[in-house]
Design an enzyme around this catalytic site. Structure first.
Site, PDB file in Angstrom:
ATOM      1  N   ASN A 110      18.742  -5.660 -10.028  1.00 30.11           N
ATOM      2  CA  ASN A 110      18.028  -5.210  -8.833  1.00 30.11           C
ATOM      3  C   ASN A 110      16.551  -5.554  -8.952  1.00 30.11           C
ATOM      4  O   ASN A 110      15.996  -5.606 -10.041  1.00 30.11           O
ATOM      5  CB  ASN A 110      18.217  -3.703  -8.618  1.00 30.11           C
ATOM      6  N   PHE A 114      10.680  -0.086  -5.906  1.00 26.01           N
ATOM      7  CA  PHE A 114      10.355   1.288  -5.494  1.00 26.01           C
ATOM      8  C   PHE A 114      10.378   1.458  -3.975  1.00 26.01           C
ATOM      9  O   PHE A 114       9.488   2.078  -3.384  1.00 26.01           O
ATOM     10  CB  PHE A 114       8.982   1.710  -6.024  1.00 26.01           C
ATOM     11  N   SER A 174       9.833   0.343 -14.801  1.00 27.87           N
ATOM     12  CA  SER A 174      10.508  -0.543 -13.855  1.00 27.87           C
ATOM     13  C   SER A 174       9.886  -1.935 -13.949  1.00 27.87           C
ATOM     14  O   SER A 174       8.660  -2.077 -13.922  1.00 27.87           O
ATOM     15  CB  SER A 174      10.362  -0.012 -12.429  1.00 27.87           C
ATOM     16  N   ASN A 176      10.061  -4.137 -11.635  1.00 24.35           N
ATOM     17  CA  ASN A 176      10.004  -4.692 -10.281  1.00 24.35           C
ATOM     18  C   ASN A 176       8.727  -4.378  -9.512  1.00 24.35           C
ATOM     19  O   ASN A 176       8.601  -4.739  -8.348  1.00 24.35           O
ATOM     20  CB  ASN A 176      11.223  -4.205  -9.485  1.00 24.35           C
ATOM     21  N   THR A 177       7.802  -3.675 -10.146  1.00 23.63           N
ATOM     22  CA  THR A 177       6.465  -3.465  -9.582  1.00 23.63           C
ATOM     23  C   THR A 177       5.478  -4.140 -10.524  1.00 23.63           C
ATOM     24  O   THR A 177       5.415  -3.796 -11.704  1.00 23.63           O
ATOM     25  CB  THR A 177       6.145  -1.962  -9.444  1.00 23.63           C
ATOM     26  N   LYS A 212      10.260   7.683 -19.035  1.00 24.53           N
ATOM     27  CA  LYS A 212      11.302   6.651 -19.080  1.00 24.53           C
ATOM     28  C   LYS A 212      10.683   5.335 -19.505  1.00 24.53           C
ATOM     29  O   LYS A 212       9.724   4.860 -18.895  1.00 24.53           O
ATOM     30  CB  LYS A 212      11.972   6.496 -17.708  1.00 24.53           C
ATOM     31  N   ASN A 241      15.197   2.009 -19.316  1.00 21.74           N
ATOM     32  CA  ASN A 241      15.288   1.418 -17.988  1.00 21.74           C
ATOM     33  C   ASN A 241      16.023   0.081 -18.082  1.00 21.74           C
ATOM     34  O   ASN A 241      16.644  -0.224 -19.102  1.00 21.74           O
ATOM     35  CB  ASN A 241      13.873   1.237 -17.409  1.00 21.74           C
TER      36      ASN A 241
END
Length: 354
Positions: A110, A114, A174, A176-177, A212, A241
């Protein structure tokens, strides 16, 4: 998995993954998904960072980003659930497509970024949840992509939502940011946690704060984070994660950008967990996440150092019945190895992963 659940999963897998997930949430919200209730026993009832869990099998953040189906999820077999990630302001996330099934690998990639409806919407829904279920509900805290002060974002979400959840998780892992994982560095993480813990400590009611972390850290970075977590007096660490690693994948979508979760993450995340367990030596509890798709996987996480576990990607392939299957399977593993309680098995096989 019964025939109805199997047929439902087959139908959902014929649809685009993100739309499929949306349909699953809608079905749950409408009451069309059979819910098993939460399985518990004296051997499985777990105390985690001051929280009483009916069983140690939790739902990882990301499944119910906007806290839309919290009451249903607390009746789906989980001993605890985590919603979010939530940022102060609503944001759409990254362009679609951004979710990919890797069926050959029993994995998911993915790159959502966010996407969520913001802290006000989450707070409103969480305030209405049924607190009589006995299943603790936590919130994953995030930062807006365009924020000039990401550390302040975590504090803002905590302060807005603290009264309606049982714990919060600081998500700095994460992939993805852009540059979010930079907050895992010792200096940045120390400053971030100082603000979050000060906001938590200003409250009258205790609220456990978890952290996390990513699986793509080297040994020195893991040790560094363990030291920061101990100094900050965090209540628990969630390991881990999703990963940026793509080694050994077979599926056609294996080269997509984003975070990889599911079976290929199991070994890598468990090694991080085991090192954290060694470095912390019981100073705070750990949660094992990454690649769990069977009772044996969950039990391996426990024996590597986790006091509790979380699932997500395996539900895509095995359905919600997997939750109770794992809880009951853990009980079987404990009895076979002569452990009277799940806590007796924690870190008993840690050295195998180091």
């Amino acid at each position: 998995m019964n025939l109805i659940e199997k047929a439902g999963l087959m139908a959902l897998h014929r649809v685009d993954p993100e739309r499929s997930h949306r349909l699953a949430l809608m079905a749950m919200k409408a009451g069309f998904v059979p819910l098993s209730g939460t399985y518990t026993s004296p051997a499985l009832a777990t105390r985690l960072a001051g929280l009483d869990l009916p069983n140690p099998v939790g739902l990882a953040a990301g499944y119910d980003k906007n806290a839309e189906v919290v009451d249903a999820l607390t009746q789906a077999g989980f001993g605890w659930i985590e919603v979010g990630a939530i940022t102060p302001r609503a944001q759409t996330g990254n362009p679609k497509p951004r979710l990919f099934r890797l069926s050959e690998d029993q994995a998911v990639i993915n790159r959502f970024g966010f996407n969520n409806e913001g802290m006000d919407a989450a707070q409103s829904r969480l305030a209405k949840r049924n607190r009589r279920s006995g299943v603790p509900v936590g919130l994953n805290l995030g930062a807006n992509k365009d924020s000039v002060d990401r550390a302040a974002d975590y504090v803002a979400v905590l302060e807005r939502c603290a009264d309606v959840v049982d714990f919060v998780t600081v998500n700095v892992s994460s992939p993805n940011t852009e540059k979010l994982r930079d907050l895992q560095g010792a200096a940045a993480l120390t400053a971030l946690l100082r603000g979050v813990m000060a906001a938590r400590d200003a409250r009258d009611k205790p609220l456990p704060v978890f952290l996390k972390i990513a699986p793509d850290l080297n040994a020195d970075e893991i040790t560094e984070i363990a030291g920061v977590a101990r100094e900050a007096k965090l209540d628990a660490i969630i390991a881990t994660n999703t990963t940026l690693d793509r080694e050994g994948l077979k599926s056609a979508s294996g080269g997509e950008k984003g975070g990889l979760s599911g079976v290929p993450l199991f070994e890598k995340s468990t090694r991080v967990l085991a090192q954290l367990s060694r470095d912390l030596d019981g100073a705070l509890p750990l949660v094992g996440v990454g690649g769990i798709s069977s009772p044996a996987d969950a039990y391996a996480k426990i024996r590597a150092g986790a006091s509790a576990v979380q699932l997500y990607s395996a539900l895509v392939y095995k359905g919600l019945s997997l939750v109770t299957e794992i809880a009951k399977g853990l009980e079987t593993h404990l009895a076979k190895d002569g452990f009277g309680h799940i806590s007796d098995a924690v870190a008993t096989d840690r050295s195998a992963w180091l």
